[in-house]
Design an enzyme around this catalytic site. Structure first.
Site, short mmCIF file in Angstrom:
data_model
loop_
_atom_site.label_atom_id
_atom_site.label_comp_id
_atom_site.label_asym_id
_atom_site.label_seq_id
_atom_site.Cartn_x
_atom_site.Cartn_y
_atom_site.Cartn_z
N GLU A 171 -5.40 -8.37 -0.58
CA GLU A 171 -6.15 -8.09 0.67
C GLU A 171 -7.60 -7.86 0.29
O GLU A 171 -7.89 -6.95 -0.50
CB GLU A 171 -5.61 -6.85 1.39
N GLU A 203 0.82 -1.23 0.00
CA GLU A 203 0.00 0.00 0.00
C GLU A 203 0.85 1.27 0.00
O GLU A 203 0.63 2.17 0.82
CB GLU A 203 -0.97 -0.01 1.19
O1 AHR Z 1 -5.15 -6.03 6.80
C1 AHR Z 1 -5.05 -4.93 7.64
C2 AHR Z 1 -4.34 -3.76 6.99
O2 AHR Z 1 -5.12 -3.27 5.95
C3 AHR Z 1 -3.02 -4.06 6.32
O3 AHR Z 1 -1.95 -3.99 7.21
C4 AHR Z 1 -2.91 -2.96 5.31
O4 AHR Z 1 -2.16 -3.36 4.19
C5 AHR Z 1 -4.34 -2.60 5.00
O5 AHR Z 1 -4.56 -1.24 5.07
#
Ligand code: AHR
Length: 502
Positions: free
Chosen positions: A292, A173
């Site tokens: 994610e 990210e």
């Molecule tokens: O999964 C939780 C968090 O969400 C992770 O650390 C991050 O990559 C995202 O913002």
């Protein structure tokens, strides 16, 4: 009763499903590691301190790959802190989550755990506070056989054979201002390109994932991918996407339609990838790593208080969303969306796996149980293998606050190597059952149908340690197969797995 129809033929195919579509994620965050997979004092702990009850649930979930060690955590993490003698590993402040990382579990321990859980490691390198040098060193440490400083150190640390980590994330990210050492698209693209290049010089067999937008709604969305890929297109193999949904407005029809946004997010990113490829006259097509995804909101408010009270403590109970039944339905639709895009989405990681926005929950010193979202993920991973079919779906539709023409029945189908077909279907209707006419065209030859349903009358129903099966799948009695058309009934608000077996 509503009526929908699914027309399938073995020649209507999207493509082969990459098993890594059913990946997950463990971050050094909250109780994912400490109190989740690792708890040496727990009655089920094995000789390395891993909870056997958790390993059993992870195996049930059939997870082919687990992303590690972050997440936001990785952007401040020195991988060297996590190797060597445990009693000499440093305790460090983790600026991503305002806790203390003790490094009791590191690279070796996690790779051992992964083996026990029947899964592989997808490793993220730090492109926040670190860069290409640390990235190429960890590849050398993990994957080079021997005869170099880092590979010999791995051997001295007890691991003769390389870990053989195949898939690597180039940071996390990096488009987000919350990220430690957040970068502009061009800054990140340059570093990602150089990191990918030298990592692949160390081990040319690896694949790497460039960090895409951390959400469809990011102000830099689209331009981030375009500018960043302008710098690194030829050296990377996948672009990542991240997406979490919530039902803060408590509007179930709207919430269940969020997979429509997921689908357009995927198509928008692919359009940008292909535009960059076209501009570069490249023969290469980039695929996607949706590394994610989940529902995430239940724990947001309590987390503010937990961090306020426990700042710099170890393993705070952060991001412990308790999932309800409607969350499981959206997770089911998200999985259906990935299958519909299986020609380009090759990796997807449910974020996360244990305790932290997770399908598996534990109590320190206590039990481990499956949350509601566990079941669609388990079903998809068990049966959604082989070929993703391209059924034609006719469904009634509804309009809601954010979306128009949302299909009431969200469905797709897969075919395994033996020719068995599995239909995954969500009935989004709050009140009415839907019969799903399955038109099997040239398929035929099935000997029986199995139908499993996940349903609860209360969309807010949850599983707990005391009542772990409040929301759990159950089989439906089915008729024998008589001809080429079948019409199973999908209860109002339900996740369905319909298996046609040869
Ligand atoms: O999964 C939780 C968090 O969400 C992770 O650390 C991050 O990559 C995202 O913002």
């Amino acid at each position: 009763m509503k009526h929908a129809k699914l027309i399938m033929d073995r020649d209507y195919a999207i493509g082969e499903i990459d098993p890594r579509l059913y990946g997950s994620f463990i971050e050094h965050l909250g109780r994912a590691v400490y109190g989740g997979i690792y708890e040496p004092d727990h009655p089920t702990a094995d000789e390395e301190g891993f909870r056997r009850d958790v390993i059993e649930l992870v195996r049930k979930l059939n997870v082919p790959i687990v992303r590690y060690p972050g997440g936001n955590f990785v952007s401040g993490f020195n991988w060297e802190d996590s190797i060597g003698r445990r009693d000499q590993r440093p305790r460090k402040l983790d600026l991503a989550w305002f806790t203390t990382e003790t490094n009791e579990v590191g690279l070796h321990e996690f790779c051992h755990w992964a083996k026990k859980a029947n899964t592989e490691v997808m490793y993220a390198v730090n492109l926040g506070t670190r860069g290409p040098d640390a990235a190429r060193n960890v590849v050398e440490y993990a994957n080079h056989p021997s005869g170099s400083y880092w590979s010999d150190l791995r051997i001295a640390n007890g691991e003769k054979e390389p870990f053989g980590i195949h898939l690597w994330c180039l940071g996390n990210e990096m488009d987000g201002p919350w990220q430690i050492c957040h970068k502009t698209a061009v800054e990140y693209g340059r570093i990602a390109n150089e990191a990918a290049k030298v990592m692949k010089w160390v081990d040319p067999t690896i694949e790497v994932v460039a960090s895409g937008s951390s959400g469809h709604g990011m102000p830099t969305f689209g331009s981030w991918e375009y500018e960043m890929l302008g710098e690194c297109y030829e050296n990377v193999d996948y672009v990542s996407l991240h997406r979490y949904y919530d039902n803060k407005s408590n509007n179930t029809p709207d919430f269940l339609a969020r997979s429509m946004d997921l689908d357009s997010f995927i198509h928008d990113v692919l359009a940008v990838c292909d535009a960059v490829g076209g501009r570069k006259h490249s023969k290469k097509k980039l695929n996607l790593s949706f590394d994610e995804w989940n529902v995430w909101y239940h724990s947001n408010e309590q987390d503010k208080e937990i961090v306020k009270q426990g700042r710099w403590n170890r393993a705070l109970p952060l991001l412990e969303d308790i999932y309800n039944f409607e969350d499981a339905l959206l997770v089911g639709s998200m999985l259906i969306t990935f299958l519909r895009n299986a020609d380009r989405v090759k990796v997807a990681c449910l974020a996360q796996l244990v305790n932290v926005i997770a399908p598996i929950m534990t109590r320190n010193g206590g039990g481990a149980w499956a949350q509601t979202i566990f079941y669609p993920v388990m079903h998809a991973s068990m049966y959604g293998r082989g070929t993703a079919l391209r059924p034609i779906v006719h469904s009634p539709v509804y309009d809601c606050k954010d979306y128009e023409a949302v299909p009431v029945v969200d469905a797709t189908a897969t075919m395994d190597e033996e020719g068995n077909v599995t239909v995954f279907a969500v009935n989004r209707d709050l009140a009415e059952d839907a019969e799903l006419e399955l038109d099997l065209r040239a398929f035929g030859g099935f000997s029986r149908m199995e139908h499993t349903v996940l349903h609860h009358d209360d969309v807010k129903a949850i599983n707990t340690e005391e009542h772990p099966f409040t929301v759990a799948p159950s089989p439906v009695k089915t008729e024998g197969i008589t001809d080429k058309t079948l019409t199973p009934v999908l209860p109002a608000l339900s996740w369905n797995v319909i298996r046609l077996i040869r």
